[in-house]
Design an enzyme around this catalytic site. Sequence first.
Site, short mmCIF file in Angstrom:
data_model
loop_
_atom_site.label_atom_id
_atom_site.label_comp_id
_atom_site.label_asym_id
_atom_site.label_seq_id
_atom_site.Cartn_x
_atom_site.Cartn_y
_atom_site.Cartn_z
N CYS A 186 0.83 -1.21 0.00
CA CYS A 186 0.00 0.00 0.00
C CYS A 186 0.86 1.26 0.00
O CYS A 186 0.49 2.28 -0.57
CB CYS A 186 -0.92 0.02 1.22
SG CYS A 186 -2.07 -1.36 1.28
N PHE A 187 2.00 1.17 0.68
CA PHE A 187 2.86 2.35 0.85
C PHE A 187 4.16 2.22 0.07
O PHE A 187 5.08 3.02 0.27
CB PHE A 187 3.17 2.55 2.33
CG PHE A 187 1.94 2.58 3.20
CD1 PHE A 187 1.07 3.65 3.17
CD2 PHE A 187 1.63 1.48 4.01
CE1 PHE A 187 -0.07 3.66 3.96
CE2 PHE A 187 0.50 1.48 4.80
CZ PHE A 187 -0.36 2.58 4.78
#
Length: 882
Positions: free
Chosen positions: A848-849
């Site tokens: 996600c990051f």
Amino acid sequence: MSFRDSPAFDFVHQRFKRKLEDFDDDDLSSELTFVRMRKDDPNPNPNPLPSTASGNNPFLTRQHPHFQSRASTSTSTQDAALLSYPNRIQFFVRMISGGNTLVLHGKPDDTVKFIHEKIQSVTGIPMIEQRLIYRGRQLQWDHTLAECMIKNDAGLHLVGRMRSTEHPQAWQLVDDLVSTIYRLCKGEKGVCLKSVKPKLIEFLNMTAKNDVDRDHPAPHLNIFLSLCAPAALVMLYMSPHEGNRECAEELIRHFIDSSRDMLPKPIYSQCAPVVLEFCKLIGRTAPHDDPLYNLCRGSLASMVEDLRIGRSLRNYDNSCNKPVTNIAVEDIFPFVAELASLLSDTLVSSMESSDSISPSPCDVNNFAAFLRPLRAAIKDQPDFGGLIPTPIRYSLPCYSDEIKLLYILFLEVFEKVQMCLDKMEGDLVIEETEDGGWDQYLAILKELRGIAKLYQGAEDFFWVNLKRNKVSLSYLILRYATRDEDYKWILEHKELLDFESRRHLVMMLLPETKDEYEELHEMLIDRSQLLAESFEYITRADPDMLRGGLFMEFKYEEATGPGVLREWFFLVCREIFNPQNALFVACPNDRRRFFPNPASKVDPLHLEYFYFAGRVIALALMHKIQVGILFDRAFFLQLGGNNISLEDIKDADPYLYSSCKKILDMDPLTVDQDALGLTFVREIEELGSMKVVELFADGKNIVVNSRNREEYVELLIQHRFVTSVAEQVNHFARGFADIVGEEKIQKLFFKSLELEDLDGMLHGSESSVSVEDWKAHTEYNGYWETDPQIYWFWKIVGEMTSEQRKVLLFFWTSLKHLPVEGFEGLASKLYIYKSNDSVDLLPSSHTCFYRLCFPAYPSMAVMQERLNIITQDHVGCSFGTW
């Protein structure tokens, strides 16, 4: 040369100046001037209005359609005028009930009936309820004023009360309002300024409650006009007495604001004649930068933009479902010319100044609003029936001057815009990120294009000339185009734009994803049932829920968030387009490209799956996720509603393409000797057996020859790539349209792109992953760039195969394909984090990051061993990710 110095502006200015000055004194003798008198005044002054310091009366009465002021400064002045016209009679008609007096001008041979008609026109009292009394006797309709012995300054009485009118309260209220304003302008003692606003508020409340029938004229507003209330308010605005100007400004602003906030839209639009009077009267006595004038002009623009003007006095046109009112083209055009002048002057100033000067958004919006009804009125005229020929060298049947001048305005403003666009390109070369005050250029171009659509050759002239400004046009779109505007007019000419600007515009056709998790459509999917469960979640969902965004989670896994969603899109698209699932087939010449499988009906649910596929692809584009899929050209063209030619099938069916080329290139004599042995049929394989399909009725008996071979090839292509997959394409398009909102938006999306554009958006970059670009867009946490582990990492990545890098990228980000811009096109930079885990463990990632985590491995060999494990395709998917 500024626009104000141009022939166009001079022509506009002089023409409308003549209209205002073209006042026939014969009209004066038959016009009605409604003057409020004090009820206790036994000898009404025929000219009671006060003069200003300069000696000019500020009360501009409605004596002419263009409101030419004919103010008198004293009784003696008017008496002199009467002596100049010996046949004119001035007399007074006094209302018994209200004590108000009408000052009338007439001729000795005017009939009493004619006087009754005048009284009805201003008071609304039906003629049948009127009785005129003079010297104790009632005047008969068929008698003339001379026969009734009526002379100058005669006093008549009207027997009839205001309550006999349809709206007596409104008449009385406006009557009191104007009377109070008159007394304020005279400077009378004891008249309170604060007493005026309550009367206006009461009138507006009354109007909001009663003027709700859009099928009939708004009677309260007509009363407001008939009693010259707008002129009275402007008189107060120009009054020299203390406090009057401020009071009038507050009242006019209150009328405009309350009309907008309180009245239904159809009735609000009917306020246009009132605000038009404000504009004309204030504009004639105040400078054009007067704030109140600008407010009135802007309000008038908002009122007329949806009106039908120039042909009907009914205030609602059921045929077009748009309100109409008694506003004419001649009323609107001066504002279009004035705003065009303002825009041109600003554009010229922006070229001559080093500062950032941009046309006012308010001026641009008003320019657009006034243009809409003007263009509609011109197009409505049956005399044209099509485009207006240019150059305009002859007299046109209607709106002749306006049509000529509008074309001149188009050329003048377009020239200035192009000069600014030329300057912009030079500025972009010098300082690429500098904003030169260009935010309104797209809006101006849109309106100019709207004008050009009225004239023969003008639209082609517009687009051909705009080609020289492709760089600046693309920059404007990327910098200023937002979702709250309509840019379909530009998408119709996609050849003027580059890939980034085309992509920017079509992405705004898709819904905007939301960040609020409670509004996301949640999915919990078992990897072993990926396609079936995804089908249920997406196909059965309400489109509104899907447009809000998706929240994805795999069963028995802890990872959630955008990274998991990116992985799901990649995996589910790989399954949808897997040829083993029989929905799509890969093109022989390019196995990355796919076309609907004509034999997909082997699966009873195949059409529902195409519908599902359309939704998934639209959602992937909406979320800006590259899924590694390419469409075949024939499939892409059909989604945009375009026709398919022979060259378009080259990748999808190279054998058919080659055969058709040979048929078309063969010597005609050879073809006519039936060397081909072909008829208008096509053989297809269906469920393991061959089937013959006629390309048209009785096609099996029609031999292909040199005269009909082109038709044969066209029908063959049509059947192979359109007819045989029509249902599949239609269901895919329906699924896509569910997400974008409607079918015409779905077609516009594909029509506005080149196939290569869609390739970049859907598949991603075709280039191999650049290690240098990757490294340049990576930051570190816990490590320094000079640490040995970082040095080892990039050396190992540099020695990987292209496929290993893709697997590592997928493990790190859930993306196997980068955007066309490379790593720069990602939502954020990538990160390498130092973990405190044992060196015996493999790296992990937070997709996600965009985070890759690994411990401080003791040697390059150990690190390489660990990375080799996660870059195996069957391991890299989800193993160790969060």
